[in-house]
Enzyme design. Structure first.
Site, PDB file in Angstrom:
ATOM      1  N   SER A   6     -13.585  82.556  36.738  1.00 20.65           N
ATOM      2  CA  SER A   6     -14.793  84.167  37.269  1.00 20.65           C
ATOM      3  C   SER A   6     -14.317  84.302  39.221  1.00 20.65           C
ATOM      4  O   SER A   6     -14.527  85.169  39.349  1.00 20.65           O
ATOM      5  CB  SER A   6     -15.774  83.027  37.817  1.00 20.65           C
ATOM      6  OG  SER A   6     -16.361  82.402  38.367  1.00 20.65           O
ATOM      7  N   ASP A  27     -20.960  80.088  48.053  1.00 20.54           N
ATOM      8  CA  ASP A  27     -22.227  79.562  46.877  1.00 20.54           C
ATOM      9  C   ASP A  27     -21.588  77.368  47.018  1.00 20.54           C
ATOM     10  O   ASP A  27     -21.750  76.553  46.362  1.00 20.54           O
ATOM     11  CB  ASP A  27     -22.558  79.846  45.477  1.00 20.54           C
ATOM     12  CG  ASP A  27     -20.748  79.731  45.061  1.00 20.54           C
ATOM     13  OD1 ASP A  27     -19.826  79.691  45.901  1.00 20.54           O
ATOM     14  OD2 ASP A  27     -20.990  80.118  43.784  1.00 20.54           O
ATOM     15  N   HIS A  63     -17.307  79.825  44.836  1.00 20.80           N
ATOM     16  CA  HIS A  63     -16.654  81.186  45.222  1.00 20.80           C
ATOM     17  C   HIS A  63     -16.653  81.631  46.182  1.00 20.80           C
ATOM     18  O   HIS A  63     -17.179  80.997  47.326  1.00 20.80           O
ATOM     19  CB  HIS A  63     -18.338  81.865  44.697  1.00 20.80           C
ATOM     20  CG  HIS A  63     -17.882  81.283  42.527  1.00 20.80           C
ATOM     21  ND1 HIS A  63     -18.998  80.914  42.179  1.00 20.80           N
ATOM     22  CD2 HIS A  63     -17.485  82.422  41.936  1.00 20.80           C
ATOM     23  CE1 HIS A  63     -18.926  81.015  40.904  1.00 20.80           C
ATOM     24  NE2 HIS A  63     -18.165  81.401  40.539  1.00 20.80           N
TER      25      HIS A  63
END
Ligand code: CA
Length: 725
Positions: free
Chosen positions: A549, A699, A702
């Protein structure tokens, strides 16, 4: 020095010289189609020459492959290692790393003359052989090309099974130094698909009905869904021309019709005439009956007969040629000091479960024939149930030759079994491990598993499903008994066995290719990225990013930085949210990545191995190593910027942060300064105490837009340093 084993073994010493080895190896020969093993075809289609080796030698009833496809079985034989260790996992995308240690290389060093003739199927050219002459890829039955040692291809008139033995006999007769012991690997294409027999065998079995297996019309109930989802069924997946040898295009939708019988187009006029004479009338009669609404069942039966007759015809060619080899060994006097082995790369479905092909861990394709004759050492006529695997061949050959056995070989020498009438030593294995990592071909789901003398446990990572079979009560493997109360203890034991064998053979989930098709967005992204890879723009891409991601988010949070730094390089983003190393490995193996040839690849992967399951760092690093190994074959000239896994969690004490730090420490061993460069920018994200702020990673996993700027600048600088402008 020939080694302690040779000097101290009374049995071998009595054979005066080190024995020669003739390793006769075919492709896809099921046990059932060898009369020394099977029952169904014995009257109709005996194999007297293979049976002779069994009569004069030892037959292994429980002989298994580690991965039931052509290339991987060969790679395991050469290296004595399972697929995940020798790197040749599948036939679709693997390429054998010929730099690794193989038994022919060691035998060569120990004074043996080594040769391989026939099917090779490992993409890279053979290494470790004094002589080789191999078929390109799968090879052809008719007038085949052979790759010569200078790399050129030469076409030879004739039938491949005959030619491979002609060439083997020539080599035996004309060896340069006859004082040396030798190993000759005679490797046949037959009876591999598309089962085109020699002219002289085209009419064998005419007018005869070959017996069907009980499970020809298997309904696939009582097993996991994957069993029904394969595309290797006789009913649905045979090609009209390629597999069924029918003329023209399909006139019935119950055939697949996009592969031609290229053997016919290779034939000369005489061969074509023989083919037309043999198949013409039968084809005409079939086309006529198709017009009269043949039922599905009748059609499947017809397909089975067409298939099995051609398969058995090909085997007739194999067996006759083994006769020629054995006869030469007798006449030349070589037989008395030559080990002769008959084996095949894996088993095959001859209609069982309604199938042709292999791949599954079910008995028919897991089993390999293994028959060995060794005058004076192996007692004739012995049949043994000792459990052996193809990883055992290399250490056996080495021990027989008195050569050293490398420590990292995973198989075990069969020598004590051969010398002791098939009895296993007390510390012999009680179970085998199997792994099939999945391919596009035939859509069989990736699975691995273990088999002991009575039970078999199979695991399907794609669906997280398991199957357990009681082979004593259910030899045809028709019923998964995973959930049955009375097998609770068995299941527990088999799970323990599975874990311990995976540990013993160093299998980790992190290295076993896996996809995430259960998630629609992932499959969609995969389809889209694969389509993109085939566009002219993608061919111009100079940089490709591979990851999870954090890479994917270049498409949103990191977009301004991307547009500034990487869009001008035509860069591609192959980041998939949530991916772990096994998913990246799967993507590299199954995607059209060779359509793209970037100057630089940027890899950031591993934090989900840590985050999802807190896997040990060493396992994650093995997974990263595999991606680098894969890329070495697929993008050999691409420079790799391997990113240290980014920090996560607020402080240095965070357990997941610690795991990532351990990974990063070990990643240092993967860089070589020539192809793979490690880039560690983690300090740029942390304060002096190693704290990670939510301003940098909102977070704590990320990146913020500013952090993407940091990463982009660092990668750009490295790219410039590597000379890409
Ligand atoms: Ca094969």
């Amino acid at each position: 020095m020939l080694g302690v084993i040779f000097l101290t073994s009374t049995v071998i010493a009595s054979a005066a010289e080190r024995p020669n080895i003739v390793f006769i190896f075919t492709d896809d020969h099921a046990l059932e189609a060898i009369s020394a093993y099977g029952t169904r075809f014995n009257k109709i289609s005996p194999t007297p020459n293979i049976d002779r080796i069994a009569k004069e030698g030892m037959l292994f009833e429980r002989s298994y492959c580690g991965n039931s496809i052509c290339g991987p079985s060969r790679a395991s034989i050469l290296t004595g290692k399972h697929s995940h260790m020798n790197g040749f996992m599948d036939n679709n995308f693997s390429r054998f790393d010929g730099n690794q240690t193989t038994f022919p290389k060691i035998l060569q060093k120990s004074g043996y003359e080594t040769a391989v003739i026939g099917k090779w199927h490992l993409i890279s050219n053979p290494t470790g052989f004094d002589y080789w002459e191999v078929l390109p890829d799968q090879g052809s039955y008719y007038n085949p090309d052979f790759i010569q040692m200078d790399g050129s291809k030469k076409r030879f008139e004739g039938y491949v099974t005959d030619l491979v033995v002609d060439k083997s006999l020539d080599w035996l007769k004309n060896r340069k130094d006859k004082s040396k012991p030798f190993v000759l690997m005679t490797q046949q294409k037959a009876p591999h698909r598309n089962w085109v027999p020699a002219e002289r065998h085209m009419n064998l079995f005419d007018g005869i009905d070959i017996p069907e297996p009980e499970s020809l019309f298997d309904d696939y109930k009582n097993r996991v869904d994957a069993v029904a989802k394969q595309k290797m069924s006789i009913a649905k997946d045979f090609h009209w021309s390629h597999d069924m040898l029918l003329p023209g295009r399909a006139t019935d939708p119950r055939f697949v019709d996009n592969l031609n019988n290229n053997e016919y187009s290779r034939m000369n006029d005489t061969q074509k005439k023989a083919f037309d004479d043999a198949y013409g009338d039968e084809n005409a009669a079939f086309l006529e009956s198709l017009k009269n609404d043949m039922s599905d069942e009748e059609l499947t039966r017809w397909k089975y007969q067409r298939y099995i007759k051609n398969y058995l015809r090909c085997i007739r060619g194999v067996d006759e040629n083994i006769g020629r080899l054995l006869e030469y060994l007798d006449k030349s006097g070589l037989a008395k000091n030559t080990i002769v082995i008959y084996a095949s790369d894996q088993g095959f479905y001859l209609g069982e479960h309604g199938w042709y092909d292999k791949r599954w861990m079910f008995e028919e394709s897991l089993s390999m024939p293994f028959i060995i004759r060794w005058p004076g050492v192996v007692k004739p006529g012995v049949r043994t149930k000792t459990m052996i695997q193809n990883i055992d061949y290399a250490p056996t050959f080495l021990e027989v030759a008195g050569a050293p056995i490398p420590n990292d070989i995973q198989g075990k020498s069969l020598l004590p079994i051969l010398k002791n009438e098939g009895e296993a030593p007390t510390d012999w294995r009680s179970a085998i491990y199997y792994e099939y990592s999945g391919e596009y071909t035939h859509s069989v789901a990736a699975h691995d598993g273990v088999r002991n003398d009575r039970y078999k446990l199979m695991h399907f990572p794609d669906t997280k499903k398991w199957m357990l079979f009681d082979l004593e009560k259910d030899p045809q493997e028709m019923k998964n008994i995973m959930a049955e109360k009375e097998y609770e203890t068995v299941l527990k034991d088999m799970r323990g066995l599975y874990d311990s064998l995976r540990k013993q053979y160093q299998v980790t989930t992190s290295t076993f290719p896996d996809q995430r098709w259960d998630q629609k967005w992932w499959k969609d992204r995969w389809d889209e990225k694969n389509k993109d890879a085939n566009t002219p723009e993608a061919k111009k891409a100079r940089v490709v990013f591979l990851g999870d991601s954090i890479t994917q988010a270049w498409e949103n949070t990191g977009k301004p930085a991307w547009d500034k730094h990487f869009a001008p390089l035509g860069a591609l983003n192959w980041g998939y949210s949530g991916d772990r190393t096994e998913h990246l490995i799967w993507r590299l193996q199954n995607g059209d990545i060779q359509r793209v040839n970037p100057e630089v690849a940027v890899i950031l992967i591993g934090t989900n191995n840590t985050g999802h399951e807190q896997r040990p760092a060493a396992e994650t690093v093995s997974g990263i190593r595999r991606t680098l190994d894969d890329l070495a074959w697929k993008w050999p000239s691409t420079k790799i910027i391997l990113m240290s896994v980014f920090p996560r969690g607020a402080t240095k004490e965070d357990p997941l942060r610690k795991l990532n730090s351990e990974i990063n420490e070990q990643l240092k061993t993967l860089t070589d300064g020539k192809r793979v460069y490690l880039l560690d920018i983690n300090n740029q994200f942390l304060d002096a105490d190693g704290k990670l702020s939510k301003d940098v990673f909102p977070d704590l996993l990320h990146l913020s837009p500013a952090a993407y700027n940091t990463w982009a600048a660092a990668v750009s600088e490295k790219i410039n340093e590597l000379g890409v402008k």
